[in-house]
Write a protein that holds these residues in place. Structure first.
Motif, PDB file in Angstrom:
ATOM      1  N   TRP A   1       0.811  -1.212   0.000  1.00 27.12           N
ATOM      2  CA  TRP A   1       0.000   0.000   0.000  1.00 27.12           C
ATOM      3  C   TRP A   1       0.848   1.267   0.000  1.00 27.12           C
ATOM      4  O   TRP A   1       0.387   2.330  -0.432  1.00 27.12           O
ATOM      5  CB  TRP A   1      -0.911   0.010   1.239  1.00 27.12           C
ATOM      6  N   THR A   2       2.089   1.162   0.500  1.00 17.99           N
ATOM      7  CA  THR A   2       2.936   2.356   0.571  1.00 17.99           C
ATOM      8  C   THR A   2       3.331   2.869  -0.814  1.00 17.99           C
ATOM      9  O   THR A   2       3.703   4.035  -0.968  1.00 17.99           O
ATOM     10  CB  THR A   2       4.206   2.052   1.371  1.00 17.99           C
ATOM     11  N   LEU A   3       3.260   1.994  -1.820  1.00 19.20           N
ATOM     12  CA  LEU A   3       3.625   2.411  -3.174  1.00 19.20           C
ATOM     13  C   LEU A   3       2.623   3.402  -3.751  1.00 19.20           C
ATOM     14  O   LEU A   3       2.947   4.153  -4.684  1.00 19.20           O
ATOM     15  CB  LEU A   3       3.733   1.185  -4.092  1.00 19.20           C
ATOM     16  N   THR A   4       1.399   3.408  -3.226  1.00 20.51           N
ATOM     17  CA  THR A   4       0.365   4.303  -3.744  1.00 20.51           C
ATOM     18  C   THR A   4       0.357   5.666  -3.056  1.00 20.51           C
ATOM     19  O   THR A   4      -0.397   6.552  -3.470  1.00 20.51           O
ATOM     20  CB  THR A   4      -1.013   3.646  -3.576  1.00 20.51           C
ATOM     21  N   VAL A   5       1.187   5.839  -2.045  1.00 20.97           N
ATOM     22  CA  VAL A   5       1.269   7.124  -1.349  1.00 20.97           C
ATOM     23  C   VAL A   5       2.157   8.057  -2.163  1.00 20.97           C
ATOM     24  O   VAL A   5       3.336   7.749  -2.384  1.00 20.97           O
ATOM     25  CB  VAL A   5       1.823   6.960   0.076  1.00 20.97           C
ATOM     26  N   PRO A   6       1.670   9.183  -2.616  1.00 26.05           N
ATOM     27  CA  PRO A   6       2.480  10.079  -3.458  1.00 26.05           C
ATOM     28  C   PRO A   6       3.748  10.544  -2.749  1.00 26.05           C
ATOM     29  O   PRO A   6       3.710  11.032  -1.626  1.00 26.05           O
ATOM     30  CB  PRO A   6       1.535  11.264  -3.725  1.00 26.05           C
ATOM     31  N   GLY A   7       4.883  10.364  -3.420  1.00 24.59           N
ATOM     32  CA  GLY A   7       6.168  10.831  -2.904  1.00 24.59           C
ATOM     33  C   GLY A   7       6.851   9.903  -1.939  1.00 24.59           C
ATOM     34  O   GLY A   7       8.068  10.017  -1.724  1.00 24.59           O
ATOM     35  N   LEU A   8       6.127   8.969  -1.341  1.00 24.61           N
ATOM     36  CA  LEU A   8       6.740   8.082  -0.340  1.00 24.61           C
ATOM     37  C   LEU A   8       7.750   7.113  -0.960  1.00 24.61           C
ATOM     38  O   LEU A   8       8.842   6.927  -0.400  1.00 24.61           O
ATOM     39  CB  LEU A   8       5.655   7.319   0.417  1.00 24.61           C
ATOM     40  N   PRO A   9       7.456   6.442  -2.088  1.00 26.92           N
ATOM     41  CA  PRO A   9       8.479   5.568  -2.686  1.00 26.92           C
ATOM     42  C   PRO A   9       9.755   6.311  -3.045  1.00 26.92           C
ATOM     43  O   PRO A   9      10.861   5.816  -2.786  1.00 26.92           O
ATOM     44  CB  PRO A   9       7.774   5.011  -3.932  1.00 26.92           C
ATOM     45  N   ALA A  10       9.638   7.506  -3.626  1.00 28.58           N
ATOM     46  CA  ALA A  10      10.844   8.272  -3.985  1.00 28.58           C
ATOM     47  C   ALA A  10      11.633   8.650  -2.744  1.00 28.58           C
ATOM     48  O   ALA A  10      12.875   8.612  -2.752  1.00 28.58           O
ATOM     49  CB  ALA A  10      10.439   9.529  -4.761  1.00 28.58           C
ATOM     50  N   LEU A  11      10.948   9.000  -1.674  1.00 32.70           N
ATOM     51  CA  LEU A  11      11.637   9.356  -0.429  1.00 32.70           C
ATOM     52  C   LEU A  11      12.338   8.154   0.181  1.00 32.70           C
ATOM     53  O   LEU A  11      13.485   8.254   0.626  1.00 32.70           O
ATOM     54  CB  LEU A  11      10.620   9.939   0.564  1.00 32.70           C
ATOM     55  N   PHE A  12      11.683   7.001   0.153  1.00 27.00           N
ATOM     56  CA  PHE A  12      12.289   5.808   0.762  1.00 27.00           C
ATOM     57  C   PHE A  12      13.520   5.357  -0.014  1.00 27.00           C
ATOM     58  O   PHE A  12      14.573   5.078   0.577  1.00 27.00           O
ATOM     59  CB  PHE A  12      11.262   4.678   0.817  1.00 27.00           C
ATOM     60  N   PHE A  13      13.411   5.262  -1.355  1.00 25.10           N
ATOM     61  CA  PHE A  13      14.533   4.766  -2.145  1.00 25.10           C
ATOM     62  C   PHE A  13      15.674   5.768  -2.223  1.00 25.10           C
ATOM     63  O   PHE A  13      16.770   5.416  -2.666  1.00 25.10           O
ATOM     64  CB  PHE A  13      14.060   4.389  -3.542  1.00 25.10           C
ATOM     65  N   ALA A  14      15.451   6.999  -1.792  1.00 20.44           N
ATOM     66  CA  ALA A  14      16.536   7.973  -1.716  1.00 20.44           C
ATOM     67  C   ALA A  14      17.370   7.807  -0.457  1.00 20.44           C
ATOM     68  O   ALA A  14      18.465   8.373  -0.358  1.00 20.44           O
ATOM     69  CB  ALA A  14      15.968   9.393  -1.776  1.00 20.44           C
ATOM     70  N   LEU A  15      16.886   7.020   0.504  1.00 15.64           N
ATOM     71  CA  LEU A  15      17.640   6.790   1.741  1.00 15.64           C
ATOM     72  C   LEU A  15      18.879   5.964   1.464  1.00 15.64           C
ATOM     73  O   LEU A  15      18.827   4.998   0.683  1.00 15.64           O
ATOM     74  CB  LEU A  15      16.757   6.092   2.766  1.00 15.64           C
ATOM     75  N   PRO A  16      20.006   6.269   2.080  1.00 12.48           N
ATOM     76  CA  PRO A  16      21.227   5.484   1.841  1.00 12.48           C
ATOM     77  C   PRO A  16      21.097   4.016   2.238  1.00 12.48           C
ATOM     78  O   PRO A  16      21.688   3.147   1.616  1.00 12.48           O
ATOM     79  CB  PRO A  16      22.277   6.204   2.711  1.00 12.48           C
ATOM     80  N   GLY A  17      20.328   3.723   3.267  1.00 25.34           N
ATOM     81  CA  GLY A  17      20.208   2.341   3.745  1.00 25.34           C
ATOM     82  C   GLY A  17      18.986   1.610   3.255  1.00 25.34           C
ATOM     83  O   GLY A  17      18.592   0.595   3.837  1.00 25.34           O
ATOM     84  N   SER A  18      18.350   2.090   2.162  1.00 24.48           N
ATOM     85  CA  SER A  18      17.126   1.445   1.665  1.00 24.48           C
ATOM     86  C   SER A  18      17.332  -0.018   1.264  1.00 24.48           C
ATOM     87  O   SER A  18      16.460  -0.851   1.556  1.00 24.48           O
ATOM     88  CB  SER A  18      16.559   2.248   0.503  1.00 24.48           C
ATOM     89  N   PRO A  19      18.451  -0.440   0.657  1.00 22.21           N
ATOM     90  CA  PRO A  19      18.614  -1.875   0.344  1.00 22.21           C
ATOM     91  C   PRO A  19      18.623  -2.746   1.589  1.00 22.21           C
ATOM     92  O   PRO A  19      18.021  -3.831   1.600  1.00 22.21           O
ATOM     93  CB  PRO A  19      19.968  -1.923  -0.387  1.00 22.21           C
ATOM     94  N   ARG A  20      19.287  -2.309   2.659  1.00 13.57           N
ATOM     95  CA  ARG A  20      19.334  -3.114   3.881  1.00 13.57           C
ATOM     96  C   ARG A  20      17.952  -3.176   4.538  1.00 13.57           C
ATOM     97  O   ARG A  20      17.580  -4.208   5.099  1.00 13.57           O
ATOM     98  CB  ARG A  20      20.357  -2.535   4.849  1.00 13.57           C
ATOM     99  N   ILE A  21      17.206  -2.092   4.463  1.00 14.38           N
ATOM    100  CA  ILE A  21      15.852  -2.096   5.028  1.00 14.38           C
ATOM    101  C   ILE A  21      14.963  -3.079   4.268  1.00 14.38           C
ATOM    102  O   ILE A  21      14.181  -3.834   4.874  1.00 14.38           O
ATOM    103  CB  ILE A  21      15.268  -0.673   4.982  1.00 14.38           C
ATOM    104  N   VAL A  22      15.065  -3.089   2.942  1.00  7.64           N
ATOM    105  CA  VAL A  22      14.275  -4.019   2.137  1.00  7.64           C
ATOM    106  C   VAL A  22      14.630  -5.459   2.490  1.00  7.64           C
ATOM    107  O   VAL A  22      13.736  -6.313   2.671  1.00  7.64           O
ATOM    108  CB  VAL A  22      14.503  -3.741   0.638  1.00  7.64           C
ATOM    109  N   SER A  23      15.912  -5.775   2.582  1.00  7.58           N
ATOM    110  CA  SER A  23      16.330  -7.137   2.921  1.00  7.58           C
ATOM    111  C   SER A  23      15.846  -7.538   4.310  1.00  7.58           C
ATOM    112  O   SER A  23      15.371  -8.668   4.524  1.00  7.58           O
ATOM    113  CB  SER A  23      17.857  -7.239   2.837  1.00  7.58           C
ATOM    114  N   PHE A  24      15.945  -6.632   5.254  1.00  7.16           N
ATOM    115  CA  PHE A  24      15.525  -6.942   6.628  1.00  7.16           C
ATOM    116  C   PHE A  24      14.027  -7.223   6.681  1.00  7.16           C
ATOM    117  O   PHE A  24      13.587  -8.218   7.283  1.00  7.16           O
ATOM    118  CB  PHE A  24      15.891  -5.784   7.551  1.00  7.16           C
ATOM    119  N   LEU A  25      13.234  -6.384   6.076  1.00  7.42           N
ATOM    120  CA  LEU A  25      11.789  -6.558   6.124  1.00  7.42           C
ATOM    121  C   LEU A  25      11.349  -7.814   5.374  1.00  7.42           C
ATOM    122  O   LEU A  25      10.439  -8.524   5.824  1.00  7.42           O
ATOM    123  CB  LEU A  25      11.095  -5.330   5.518  1.00  7.42           C
ATOM    124  N   ALA A  26      11.981  -8.101   4.230  1.00 10.04           N
ATOM    125  CA  ALA A  26      11.590  -9.271   3.448  1.00 10.04           C
ATOM    126  C   ALA A  26      11.850 -10.569   4.194  1.00 10.04           C
ATOM    127  O   ALA A  26      11.125 -11.553   4.008  1.00 10.04           O
ATOM    128  CB  ALA A  26      12.338  -9.276   2.119  1.00 10.04           C
TER     129      ALA A  26
END
Length: 445
Positions: free
Chosen positions: A386-411
């Motif tokens: 559902w977070t993908l449908t929030v305007p601007g939120l995906p761009a803000l998240f993937f701009a974070l330096p640690g976004s790959p580690r966050i994705v791996s941890f959550l998955a």
């Protein structure tokens, strides 16, 4: 004598008056036609000086030098009426010429960039270690000849491997031949049918052979001969969409031997590939390096919840608009493709793949390599889709330096029972070092 002199003087005065009146009328008409368009202007001639009555009193007859006012006005007005349309057309032509000039400039820049890239490609393809361009026409001819010999050798190896598979009857397509002689006879008959059909039945297709890159196919003749039985039914669309001076042959030709080597796997999907050749041709080399992973996306399974229109390529059609996002990083994304394949229905739902695709390059640029995260993509989409449908939120998240580690941890940490039910303990084994080693081999065909 005095009467004659008086008549001559009056005649001269009248002539002068007629000329003056004529010029004044013409000037008046021109001034009024410039200030008033598409209107009827009535000019009344002054009656203070009656020229005809004066002539009749003197009994002198002369031709009129002043054109009729109404006819002159109508002709002048008729010439001025289309002036507005002519002006608009002139402006349109100027705009079109300006646009054409910009396009020519853009094409010129692209042609210069293309020539630079082609020079670099020729340097990299040179069989020798010399990376400089040839200094003379003789050196250029020598380099072309050496490249042609190298291509011919690779093409001959494709033919020899095909003959070896026919002899050993490896593969379903090779079991129809009793021996190598039967295979050679079949290919000869196929070549005869193709040539006769092209020359006798469809001579109009010969014009499609007028392609500047067509001579480059000559060194590939052995590999083409090895696959004539499967190429026969595709000759017409290949000539129309690949050759036919479409500029696609320059992109496909360097990889033709590899394509023909894997033609048993590619040929069933060739009609769809030719229909989308404009999109796929520039990426031929990159796509061929990951042909096994990509072929998994060529068809839709019967049990998959994917909106279809009845075509087996509905999945590929929906993924085609996002090809450019992934093909640039296909060497990195390739190992993830088999793991993501079971989760494609969830990615297509609510256009999630369209929302996440613009950010994929940023994710992999920051070091995303965790294959287990791709294997658990269904879990991520269930909890956080559902977070993908929030305007601007995906761009803000993937701009974070640690976004790959966050994705791996959550998955790997989010609960799986609500997603997979009793199969929550099932997982893909991607820790084996042999994962993907046997993929995309030329000798596999």
């Amino acid at each position: 004598m005095t009467g004659t002199t008086t008549e001559l003087r009056c005649l001269i005065v009248l002539l002068c008056l007629s000329v003056v009146l004529g010029f004044s009328n013409v000037a008046l008409l021109q001034s009024q036609s410039l200030t008033t368009r598409k209107t009827t202007v009535t000019i009344r001639t002054s009656t203070k000086l009656s020229v005809p009555s004066l002539l009749r009193s003197l009994k002198i007859t002369i031709p009129s030098v002043v054109p009729p006012v109404n006819s002159n006005l109508q002709s002048t007005t008729s010439r001025q009426e289309p002036s507005a349309a002519v002006s608009d057309e002139t402006n349109d032509v100027d705009a079109m010429r300006a646009k054409a000039g910009l396009l020519r400039l853009s094409i010129l820049k692209q042609q210069m960039e293309l020539q630079t890239l082609e020079r670099q490609v020729r340097c990299c393809e040179a069989p020798t270690s010399n990376t400089l361009l040839p200094d003379s026409p003789l050196d250029a001819a020598t380099q072309i000849f050496q490249n042609s010999i190298a291509t011919f050798q690779l093409s001959t190896k494709v033919l020899l491997r095909k003959v070896a598979r026919v002899r050993a009857k490896i593969g379903s397509s090779n079991q129809q031949y009793e021996n190598v002689g039967d295979y050679a006879l079949s290919q000869t008959k196929t070549a005869t049918r193709i040539i006769s059909d092209l020359v006798l039945r469809h001579p109009d297709r010969l014009w499609q052979l007028v392609d500047p890159d067509l001579p480059k196919l000559v060194p590939h003749a052995p590999a083409i001969l090895a696959r004539l039985d499967k190429l026969e039914s595709h000759v017409a669309p290949i000539l129309e969409r690949v050759v036919n001076n479409r500029s696609h042959l320059a992109s496909v030709e360097p990889y033709l031997d590899e394509i023909l080597e894997r033609f048993d796997d590619i040929e069933p999907h060739l009609p769809w590939i030719l229909d989308n050749i404009d999109v796929l041709a520039p990426y031929t080399g990159l796509l061929l390096k990951h042909v096994d992973e990509l072929l998994l996306y060529a068809q839709v399974g019967d049990d998959e919840d994917i909106p279809t229109t009845g075509s087996q390529y509905d999945l590929a059609e929906q993924l085609l608009p996002y090809l450019e996002y992934y093909v640039k990083n296909l060497d990195i994304v390739g190992p993830h493709l088999p793991l993501l394949r079971p989760h494609v229905p969830q990615l297509l739902k609510y256009n999630r793949i369209g929302l996440i695709s613009p950010h994929i390059e940023k994710l992999f640029a920051k070091g995303y390599r965790d294959l287990s995260a791709s294997a658990n993509m269904d879990v991520l989409l269930f909890w956080l889709g559902w977070t993908l449908t929030v305007p601007g939120l995906p761009a803000l998240f993937f701009a974070l330096p640690g976004s790959p580690r966050i994705v791996s941890f959550l998955a790997n940490r989010l609960p799986k029972r609500f997603v997979r039910g009793y199969c929550n303990d099932v997982s893909c084994s991607v820790d084996n070092m042999d994962y993907g080693v046997s993929w995309n081999r030329l000798s596999k065909a």
